[in-house]
Design a protein around this motif. Structure first.
Motif, PDB file in Angstrom:
ATOM      1  N   LEU A  31      46.838  54.217  30.351  1.00  0.00           N
ATOM      2  CA  LEU A  31      46.924  53.854  28.936  1.00  0.00           C
ATOM      3  C   LEU A  31      47.324  52.389  28.771  1.00  0.00           C
ATOM      4  N   LYS A  32      48.269  51.938  29.589  1.00  0.00           N
ATOM      5  CA  LYS A  32      48.703  50.545  29.542  1.00  0.00           C
ATOM      6  C   LYS A  32      47.540  49.606  29.857  1.00  0.00           C
ATOM      7  N   ASN A  33      46.742  49.951  30.870  1.00  0.00           N
ATOM      8  CA  ASN A  33      45.584  49.124  31.232  1.00  0.00           C
ATOM      9  C   ASN A  33      44.555  49.096  30.109  1.00  0.00           C
ATOM     10  N   TYR A  34      44.360  50.234  29.433  1.00  0.00           N
ATOM     11  CA  TYR A  34      43.392  50.280  28.338  1.00  0.00           C
ATOM     12  C   TYR A  34      43.860  49.428  27.156  1.00  0.00           C
ATOM     13  N   LEU A  35      45.128  49.562  26.792  1.00  0.00           N
ATOM     14  CA  LEU A  35      45.652  48.809  25.652  1.00  0.00           C
ATOM     15  C   LEU A  35      45.667  47.306  25.918  1.00  0.00           C
ATOM     16  N   GLY A  36      45.825  46.935  27.197  1.00  0.00           N
ATOM     17  CA  GLY A  36      45.881  45.518  27.538  1.00  0.00           C
ATOM     18  C   GLY A  36      44.576  44.962  28.056  1.00  0.00           C
ATOM     19  N   ARG A  37      43.470  45.692  27.797  1.00  0.00           N
ATOM     20  CA  ARG A  37      42.184  45.308  28.381  1.00  0.00           C
ATOM     21  C   ARG A  37      41.694  43.931  27.920  1.00  0.00           C
ATOM     22  N   LYS A  38      42.013  43.547  26.680  1.00  0.00           N
ATOM     23  CA  LYS A  38      41.501  42.279  26.145  1.00  0.00           C
ATOM     24  C   LYS A  38      42.186  41.065  26.767  1.00  0.00           C
ATOM     25  N   THR A  39      43.375  41.261  27.275  1.00  0.00           N
ATOM     26  CA  THR A  39      44.112  40.132  27.865  1.00  0.00           C
ATOM     27  C   THR A  39      44.301  40.301  29.367  1.00  0.00           C
ATOM     28  N   ALA A  40      43.656  41.329  29.935  1.00  0.00           N
ATOM     29  CA  ALA A  40      43.836  41.600  31.363  1.00  0.00           C
ATOM     30  C   ALA A  40      43.263  40.472  32.207  1.00  0.00           C
ATOM     31  N   GLN A  41      43.994  40.097  33.232  1.00  0.00           N
ATOM     32  CA  GLN A  41      43.574  39.056  34.156  1.00  0.00           C
ATOM     33  C   GLN A  41      43.737  39.552  35.590  1.00  0.00           C
ATOM     34  N   PRO A  42      42.820  39.198  36.485  1.00  0.00           N
ATOM     35  CA  PRO A  42      42.981  39.587  37.892  1.00  0.00           C
ATOM     36  C   PRO A  42      44.151  38.837  38.498  1.00  0.00           C
ATOM     37  N   PRO A  43      44.731  39.354  39.582  1.00  0.00           N
ATOM     38  CA  PRO A  43      45.842  38.645  40.236  1.00  0.00           C
ATOM     39  C   PRO A  43      45.447  37.216  40.592  1.00  0.00           C
ATOM     40  N   LYS A  44      46.341  36.247  40.341  1.00  0.00           N
ATOM     41  CA  LYS A  44      46.033  34.839  40.597  1.00  0.00           C
ATOM     42  C   LYS A  44      45.761  34.578  42.072  1.00  0.00           C
ATOM     43  N   TRP A  45      46.382  35.368  42.968  1.00  0.00           N
ATOM     44  CA  TRP A  45      46.206  35.106  44.395  1.00  0.00           C
ATOM     45  C   TRP A  45      44.786  35.369  44.877  1.00  0.00           C
ATOM     46  N   LEU A  46      43.994  36.128  44.086  1.00  0.00           N
ATOM     47  CA  LEU A  46      42.620  36.378  44.499  1.00  0.00           C
ATOM     48  C   LEU A  46      41.832  35.067  44.600  1.00  0.00           C
ATOM     49  N   GLY A  47      42.127  34.139  43.692  1.00  0.00           N
ATOM     50  CA  GLY A  47      41.429  32.865  43.704  1.00  0.00           C
ATOM     51  C   GLY A  47      41.712  32.049  44.948  1.00  0.00           C
ATOM     52  N   THR A  48      42.893  32.216  45.526  1.00  0.00           N
ATOM     53  CA  THR A  48      43.251  31.442  46.716  1.00  0.00           C
ATOM     54  C   THR A  48      42.493  31.910  47.955  1.00  0.00           C
ATOM     55  N   LEU A  49      41.893  33.116  47.903  1.00  0.00           N
ATOM     56  CA  LEU A  49      41.182  33.657  49.067  1.00  0.00           C
ATOM     57  C   LEU A  49      39.874  32.927  49.337  1.00  0.00           C
ATOM     58  N   LEU A  50      39.395  32.138  48.389  1.00  0.00           N
ATOM     59  CA  LEU A  50      38.143  31.415  48.582  1.00  0.00           C
ATOM     60  C   LEU A  50      38.235  30.424  49.740  1.00  0.00           C
ATOM     61  N   SER A  51      39.459  30.000  50.056  1.00  0.00           N
ATOM     62  CA  SER A  51      39.655  29.083  51.183  1.00  0.00           C
ATOM     63  C   SER A  51      40.471  29.740  52.293  1.00  0.00           C
ATOM     64  N   ALA A  52      40.391  31.063  52.384  1.00  0.00           N
ATOM     65  CA  ALA A  52      41.215  31.819  53.329  1.00  0.00           C
ATOM     66  C   ALA A  52      40.804  31.573  54.774  1.00  0.00           C
ATOM     67  N   SER A  53      41.797  31.553  55.653  1.00  0.00           N
ATOM     68  CA  SER A  53      41.584  31.502  57.098  1.00  0.00           C
ATOM     69  C   SER A  53      41.639  32.927  57.631  1.00  0.00           C
ATOM     70  N   PRO A  54      41.247  33.172  58.903  1.00  0.00           N
ATOM     71  CA  PRO A  54      41.383  34.517  59.474  1.00  0.00           C
ATOM     72  C   PRO A  54      42.818  35.047  59.392  1.00  0.00           C
ATOM     73  N   ALA A  55      43.803  34.174  59.599  1.00  0.00           N
ATOM     74  CA  ALA A  55      45.202  34.609  59.510  1.00  0.00           C
ATOM     75  C   ALA A  55      45.527  35.074  58.098  1.00  0.00           C
ATOM     76  N   THR A  56      45.027  34.341  57.114  1.00  0.00           N
ATOM     77  CA  THR A  56      45.244  34.734  55.716  1.00  0.00           C
ATOM     78  C   THR A  56      44.526  36.043  55.419  1.00  0.00           C
ATOM     79  N   GLY A  57      43.321  36.206  55.966  1.00  0.00           N
ATOM     80  CA  GLY A  57      42.581  37.445  55.773  1.00  0.00           C
ATOM     81  C   GLY A  57      43.333  38.640  56.330  1.00  0.00           C
ATOM     82  N   PHE A  58      43.900  38.482  57.526  1.00  0.00           N
ATOM     83  CA  PHE A  58      44.672  39.569  58.141  1.00  0.00           C
ATOM     84  C   PHE A  58      45.898  39.915  57.302  1.00  0.00           C
ATOM     85  N   LYS A  59      46.627  38.893  56.880  1.00  0.00           N
ATOM     86  CA  LYS A  59      47.823  39.115  56.059  1.00  0.00           C
ATOM     87  C   LYS A  59      47.463  39.778  54.736  1.00  0.00           C
ATOM     88  N   THR A  60      46.344  39.357  54.154  1.00  0.00           N
ATOM     89  CA  THR A  60      45.899  39.958  52.900  1.00  0.00           C
ATOM     90  C   THR A  60      45.572  41.428  53.087  1.00  0.00           C
TER      91      THR A  60
END
Length: 212
Positions: A92-121
């Motif tokens: 219900l919380k996700n539905y009510l907040g659907r208009k302002t929902a944002q993906p986790p900011k850390w997802l954007g940092t994965l675009l430059s991820a190294s294998p070590a970062t991939g493993f940790k993720t």
């Protein structure tokens, strides 16, 4: 339910949300294969360790509940109802907040991820997600209920790894088309993260309600 049954819904739920979004983001990076393989290694290690720990906890809790006598079944029912209510409120919380929902900011940092970062993720998207912890506890309780060893959880581990590997497998099988399609899929999941979370909650409510 034996762990070998209904394993696909559990595995899909394990990877739904930021987990599969991470896998999709990683196949759009410059080192897609190496980083994705490291990510899958983290997924496998975290899931295997989580299930093993959950199996031990279920054994300890099961002994305590058996010692409690006739009230133990009522306690288990209360936990089941509590989980369903909690998941329904989260949906219900996700539905009510659907208009302002944002993906986790850390997802954007994965675009430059190294294998070590991939493993940790891979480790963190399993061990830090409450829904995944609940699923691993469910699998552990199932192993305890059926008096089964860790080996009985191998189908669940394999299915979880397969779901996690789907973006990489598609990338390898349809490289050119995948390179074009994956960013669009990534963007859709980013803008519809609220819907993905609701689907996860609905699947898990069904699993809990049916005693999966």
């Amino acid at each position: 339910m034996g762990v070998g049954l209904q394993v696909l819904p559990l595995a899909i739920t394990m990877m739904a949300g930021p987990q599969i979004m991470s896998a999709i983001v990683l196949v759009t990076t410059g080192r897609a294969v190496r980083v994705s393989l490291a990510f899958l290694s983290g997924i496998l290690l975290a899931t295997a360790a989580g299930v093993a720990i959950a199996r031990e906890l279920a054994g300890l809790l099961g002994s305590a509940l058996h010692a409690g006598g006739p009230h133990s079944s009522g306690f288990g029912k209360a936990i089941q109802i509590g989980l369903i209510v909690l998941l329904a409120l989260l949906a219900l919380k996700n539905y009510l907040g659907r208009k302002t929902a944002q993906p986790p900011k850390w997802l954007g940092t994965l675009l430059s991820a190294s294998p070590a970062t991939g493993f940790k993720t891979g480790l963190l998207v399993i061990l830090s997600m409450p829904s995944d912890v609940l699923i691993m506890l469910t699998v552990g309780a199932n192993l305890e209920h059926h008096n089964a060893g860790f080996g009985a959880a191998l189908p669940f581990l394999a299915a979880t790894l397969l779901v996690a590997a789907l973006p990489l497998l598609l990338y390898l099988a349809f490289h050119r088309k995948a390179v074009r399609a994956m960013p669009a899929v990534r963007d859709w999941m980013n803008t519809h993260s609220w819907l993905v979370n609701i689907i996860v909650c609905a699947i898990f409510i069904t699993l809990v309600a049916t005693g999966a």
